[in-house]
Enzyme design. Structure first.
Site, PDB file in Angstrom:
ATOM      1  N   HIS A  67       6.047   1.774   1.257  1.00  0.00           N
ATOM      2  CA  HIS A  67       4.638   2.216   1.315  1.00  0.00           C
ATOM      3  C   HIS A  67       4.467   3.632   0.788  1.00  0.00           C
ATOM      4  CE1 HIS A  67       4.631   4.682   5.079  1.00  0.00           C
ATOM      5  NE2 HIS A  67       5.488   3.811   5.556  1.00  0.00           N
ATOM      6  N   ASP A  85       9.691   8.741   4.986  1.00  0.00           N
ATOM      7  CA  ASP A  85       8.671   7.765   5.389  1.00  0.00           C
ATOM      8  C   ASP A  85       7.448   7.935   4.522  1.00  0.00           C
ATOM      9  OD1 ASP A  85       7.269   5.825   6.717  1.00  0.00           O
ATOM     10  OD2 ASP A  85       6.842   7.037   8.484  1.00  0.00           O
ATOM     11  N   GLU A 129      -0.050   2.005   5.098  1.00  0.00           N
ATOM     12  CA  GLU A 129       0.762   1.424   6.163  1.00  0.00           C
ATOM     13  C   GLU A 129       0.552   2.192   7.465  1.00  0.00           C
ATOM     14  OE1 GLU A 129       4.211   0.916   8.833  1.00  0.00           O
ATOM     15  OE2 GLU A 129       3.542   2.751   7.883  1.00  0.00           O
ATOM     16  N   GLU A 130       0.323   3.500   7.340  1.00  0.00           N
ATOM     17  CA  GLU A 130       0.361   4.351   8.534  1.00  0.00           C
ATOM     18  C   GLU A 130      -0.892   4.275   9.401  1.00  0.00           C
ATOM     19  OE1 GLU A 130       2.915   5.658   9.618  1.00  0.00           O
ATOM     20  OE2 GLU A 130       4.254   6.227   7.990  1.00  0.00           O
ATOM     21  N   ASP A 134      11.433   0.580   4.831  1.00  0.00           N
ATOM     22  CA  ASP A 134      10.564   1.534   5.518  1.00  0.00           C
ATOM     23  C   ASP A 134      11.239   2.071   6.776  1.00  0.00           C
ATOM     24  OD1 ASP A 134       8.421   3.089   6.257  1.00  0.00           O
ATOM     25  OD2 ASP A 134       7.259   1.432   7.088  1.00  0.00           O
TER      26      ASP A 134
HETATM   27 ZN   LIG Z   1       6.700   4.110   7.181  1.00  0.00          ZN
END
Ligand SMILES: [Zn+2]
Length: 537
Positions: A354, A366, A400-401, A428
């Site tokens: 992501h 991340d 995604e977050e 991820d």
């Molecule tokens: Zn992530």
């Protein structure tokens, strides 16, 4: 061990503490993004085996008088068990030429820093890529351009995303037992994504500290209304150090997700959580919190200790300023890039990470790392002039977050094609040494991949661990539709030192480990596009 591989029951909010709706929220929140990446039990198994192997090696070496080469790659669980036996099925699916090509793909990944160069640009030149931000848009355009340069068919698919921006964030204890007249104590904190704002001048209220939802409920409305609630759930550092980082995370993160709502329901004026993770340089950890109409933040572990200790002695009052804003929705983009299959273009193998990140750091672990190793899988095939028989599809997911808008939009657009998808891979869980893959698929699918384990043996990434949950938030809908789903399983021991903090920056990525991750992703991807039969479902 089987039962331990499932999501721990306490991962979801306790129904007794929060009611049915909160359980549903927790399900929605955590099953769909971020915290779903729970392959801790897998990590445990793999790491435990690894340590046993190390101890066994050490004993052998002591007896034989040998010496271990410093810095060697730790052997994986499967390595110690020896190379898998080759069967007729293996030879049919993986003829000698394909095995040679897979070895060449691995070597190409281990000898090049394409992924690291791309990660450098994403993190240092573009920077944090919060959903809805100009950097997120620039990152999508950049990744699209880079994949276009490689010769892929690229499209940026627009989707509507929320746009929340951080404001001022300060805290101070302004009354507490033993306070020296004329002084205060600073509290280091950050707003959680989705938080409401205090007035610009802030609020001042009495602090109430609880360790659990049950403790909050026991206090009841009378003792919570008008106060600032601190949830002081500790992150289990020992568990993380033992390789179970995601298990430790799942236990603590529920307070970040649902704490503000639980506090608001009892009349609290703000909710704070102890930062989730094992950062111990007084760094706060952000992340998504369900909007509850009250300000929600995370204080550092050190400040949570301070607040809890003083609260235990007597009355504590706190001044809190959090002024984030929810701006109008924005357009975000999933980047989708195809290297068309030469024989079965309609059969798709997804490689993905992501592109959005939190705003405090630059999103290196991340999840810039996941995006760039997916990009490198395509880059290696082009560099080596290898033609995938099935379509290799690189996806850089958006959002995604903070809600998974990218994965939802993709599902809406492509769900009818999932029947033809051969596999979906997402990385991820950081950029540390890969141990192998978490796999949601049939035993037959895992069995069919034994030759891939052999190829990845020298990388130490041979684990293929069956999971009952989707091993990646963005590929969950594909996994639910029966597409064999893979999550790259990284060593999680240090991941939560940096995850969602200002310290998620490029220096945390070890180039050699990123190469190993690129090798694992590229070898698995090419195996899936070119093995004779698609994986059984
Ligand atoms: Zn992530």
């Amino acid at each position: 061990m089987r039962t331990r591989r499932r999501l721990p029951q306490h991962f979801f909010c306790s129904p007794s503490a929060l009611g049915e709706i909160s359980v549903l929220w927790a399900d929605l929140a955590f099953a769909r993004f971020d915290a779903v990446k729970i392959h801790s039990a897998s990590m445990t198994t793999a790491l435990r085996t690894w340590w046993l192997v190390q101890i066994a090696f050490a004993l052998i070496l002591v007896v034989s008088g040998g010496a271990q080469t410093p810095g060697q790659t730790p052997p994986s669980a499967m390595t110690m068990m020896g190379a898998p036996q080759s069967s007729a099925l293996d030879r049919q699916n993986f003829p000698p030429l394909l095995l040679q090509q897979l070895s060449a793909v691995k070597a190409a990944a281990l000898n090049d820093d394409y992924a690291y160069r791309e990660l450098t640009h994403l993190t240092e030149n573009i920077g944090p890529r919060a959903t809805g931000s100009p950097q997120a848009r620039a990152a999508a355009e950049y990744v699209g351009d880079e994949l276009h340069k490689l010769g892929l068919e690229v499209r940026l698919e627009p989707l509507t995303v929320a746009h929340w921006v951080r404001g001022a964030e300060t805290g101070a204890l302004v009354e507490y037992p033993g306070m020296v007249a004329g002084t205060t104590q600073k509290v280091v904190l950050t707003a959680l994504g989705g938080s409401a704002a205090t007035p610009a001048e802030g609020i001042t209220a009495e602090l109430v500290t609880v360790n659990t939802f049950e403790e909050l409920q026991a206090l009841g409305h009378d003792k919570v209304a008008g106060k600032i609630v601190l949830f002081n759930e500790m992150f289990d550092k020992q568990k993380a150090a033992a390789g179970m980082g995601f298990a430790a995370y799942s236990e603590a993160v529920r307070y970040r997700g649902a704490g503000a709502k639980a506090a608001a329901d009892l009349g609290a004026v703000a909710a704070l959580v102890r930062s989730v993770g094992n950062a111990d340089y007084r760094l706060p950890h952000t992340g998504f919190s369900f909007p509850a109409g009250i300000p929600a933040g995370a204080v550092t572990a050190e400040d949570a200790d301070l607040m809890a200790h003083l609260s235990a002695q007597g009355k504590v009052r706190m001044h809190l300023v959090l002024t984030p804003q929810k701006l109008p929705d924005e357009t975000g983009f999933n980047v989708i890039a195809d290297l068309k299959g030469t024989e079965h273009p309609e059969q798709v193998v997804v490689v993905s990470g992501h592109l959005d990140s939190w705003d405090l750091g630059t999103g290196a672990i991340d999840d810039g790392a996941g995006v760039v190793i997916a990009m490198e899988a395509a880059e290696i095939l082009q560099r080596l002039h290898l033609h995938p028989a099935r379509t290799l599809r690189v996806i850089a997911w958006m959002d995604e977050e903070t809600g998974g808008a990218g994965s939802k939009a993709y599902t809406t657009e492509y769900a009818n094609d999932f029947a033809h998808y051969v596999a979906a891979i997402e990385s991820d869980s950081g950029a540390a040494h890969p141990l192998g893959f978490s796999v949601k698929g049939t035993a037959g699918a895992i069995d069919a991949l034994r030759p891939v384990q052999s190829v990845l043996q020298s990388v130490g990434a041979t684990v293929l661990e069956a999971t009952s949950y989707a091993p990646g938030a963005d590929i969950a809908s594909m996994a639910d539709a029966g597409v064999p789903a893979f999550g790259v399983m990284q060593d999680s021991r240090t991941y939560f030192n940096y995850h969602h903090t200002a310290a998620d920056t490029l220096d945390k990525v070890v180039p050699v480990e990123l190469r190993e991750n690129a090798a694992a992703m590229a070898v698995m991807a090419y195996a899936l596009t070119n093995m004779k039969d698609p994986l059984p479902r």
